[in-house]
Design a protein around this motif. Structure first.
Motif, PDB file in Angstrom:
ATOM      1  N   LYS A  33      19.118  39.325  75.762  1.00  0.00           N
ATOM      2  CA  LYS A  33      19.514  39.128  76.919  1.00  0.00           C
ATOM      3  C   LYS A  33      20.301  39.491  77.087  1.00  0.00           C
ATOM      4  O   LYS A  33      21.849  40.128  77.082  1.00  0.00           O
ATOM      5  N   HIS A  34      20.473  40.386  78.713  1.00  0.00           N
ATOM      6  CA  HIS A  34      21.022  41.059  79.092  1.00  0.00           C
ATOM      7  C   HIS A  34      21.775  40.558  81.350  1.00  0.00           C
ATOM      8  O   HIS A  34      20.830  40.522  81.329  1.00  0.00           O
ATOM      9  N   PHE A  35      22.621  40.320  81.241  1.00  0.00           N
ATOM     10  CA  PHE A  35      23.360  39.921  82.605  1.00  0.00           C
ATOM     11  C   PHE A  35      24.055  42.069  82.663  1.00  0.00           C
ATOM     12  O   PHE A  35      25.067  42.040  82.616  1.00  0.00           O
ATOM     13  N   TRP A  49      21.795  40.491  88.235  1.00  0.00           N
ATOM     14  CA  TRP A  49      20.079  40.795  87.776  1.00  0.00           C
ATOM     15  C   TRP A  49      20.484  40.100  86.264  1.00  0.00           C
ATOM     16  O   TRP A  49      21.358  39.880  85.157  1.00  0.00           O
ATOM     17  N   LEU A  50      19.099  38.932  85.993  1.00  0.00           N
ATOM     18  CA  LEU A  50      19.388  38.447  84.523  1.00  0.00           C
ATOM     19  C   LEU A  50      17.927  39.366  84.054  1.00  0.00           C
ATOM     20  O   LEU A  50      16.741  39.400  83.798  1.00  0.00           O
ATOM     21  N   GLU A  52      15.614  40.054  80.622  1.00  0.00           N
ATOM     22  CA  GLU A  52      14.889  39.007  79.367  1.00  0.00           C
ATOM     23  C   GLU A  52      14.404  40.332  78.081  1.00  0.00           C
ATOM     24  O   GLU A  52      13.107  41.120  78.743  1.00  0.00           O
ATOM     25  N   GLY A  67      13.418  41.287  84.426  1.00  0.00           N
ATOM     26  CA  GLY A  67      14.665  41.095  85.079  1.00  0.00           C
ATOM     27  C   GLY A  67      14.423  40.665  86.162  1.00  0.00           C
ATOM     28  O   GLY A  67      13.385  40.588  86.944  1.00  0.00           O
ATOM     29  N   TRP A 194      28.310  36.196  79.245  1.00  0.00           N
ATOM     30  CA  TRP A 194      27.760  35.583  79.199  1.00  0.00           C
ATOM     31  C   TRP A 194      28.953  34.588  79.924  1.00  0.00           C
ATOM     32  O   TRP A 194      29.579  34.074  81.100  1.00  0.00           O
ATOM     33  N   VAL A 197      29.367  35.913  83.568  1.00  0.00           N
ATOM     34  CA  VAL A 197      28.683  35.202  84.405  1.00  0.00           C
ATOM     35  C   VAL A 197      28.867  34.301  85.382  1.00  0.00           C
ATOM     36  O   VAL A 197      29.172  33.875  86.236  1.00  0.00           O
TER      37      VAL A 197
END
Length: 210
Positions: A33-35, A49-50, A52, A67, A194, A197
């Protein structure tokens, strides 16, 4: 160089043989996962933006980077972005062809597309000892080819990563070897942990209800 390539191909075949090719249907091989925090088109507004990132086995090995973007402090979804690619093995020589099936960047001009291509290149490099990528290729949309200004913009976008272009019949393709591709710098976006975020959303909620 040829000897080194042959060694890598033998290593790829050995690695695959050790791990086994008979993977369960829809078995997830990889997930991350990237934030991402980016600017929106509205002044003073930011998007979270979330993304995967996955590699999974179905009818073929498939890479996905998908995303969704939300305005910070709001619940409504603003945009979506995704990159899909198919990986085809050549069991006799140990190489893999990669075909980019689709790329949608969601919002233009905010470097989200650059982040996605960077992430994809990084993935291919990380897994190259397993896949030994021979060629990366993708067909350009015929809709995007109609307007010459739009075509030049898209060509410039792919060219900056090291892709070249080839035509066949009425279609055009981007193409490159992995060694020809390179990561580009991004501006206006930030990769968050995380914990970051959580703090960002907590501040947004406090501000919303103050």
């Amino acid at each position: 160089m040829t000897q080194n390539n042959n060694d890598r191909k033998r290593e790829a075949r050995l690695t695959r043989s050790t791990r086994g090719f008979q993977l369960p249907y829809y078995f997830e091989l990889f997930e991350k996962k990237h934030f991402i925090l980016s600017e929106s088109h509205l002044p003073g507004r930011y998007l979270l933006w979330l993304f995967e990132e996955k590699l999974h086995n179905g009818n073929y090995i498939r890479y996905t980077l998908s995303g969704r973007a939300f305005a910070v402090g709001e619940e409504s979804e603003v945009a979506r972005a995704y990159l899909y690619a198919k990986l085809s093995f050549h069991p006799y020589d140990g190489t893999t062809d990669v075909f980019i099936e689709d790329i949608i960047t969601g919002i233009r001009g905010k470097h989200i597309g650059t982040f996605m291509i960077n992430t994809f290149i990084g993935f291919l490099r990380k897994w190259d000892s397993f896949f030994f990528v021979e060629r990366i290729k993708g067909e350009l949309s015929l809709v995007d080819e109609i307007d010459m200004d739009n075509r030049e913009r898209i060509d410039a976008f792919y060219r900056k990563f090291g892709f070249s272009f080839e035509g066949k019949d009425a279609s055009r393709y981007i193409t490159a070897t992995l060694n020809q591709l390179h990561i580009r710098e991004t501006e206006g976006i930030k990769t968050l942990s995380w914990e970051e975020v959580h703090r960002l959303l907590a501040r947004a909620m406090r501000k919303k209800y103050d």
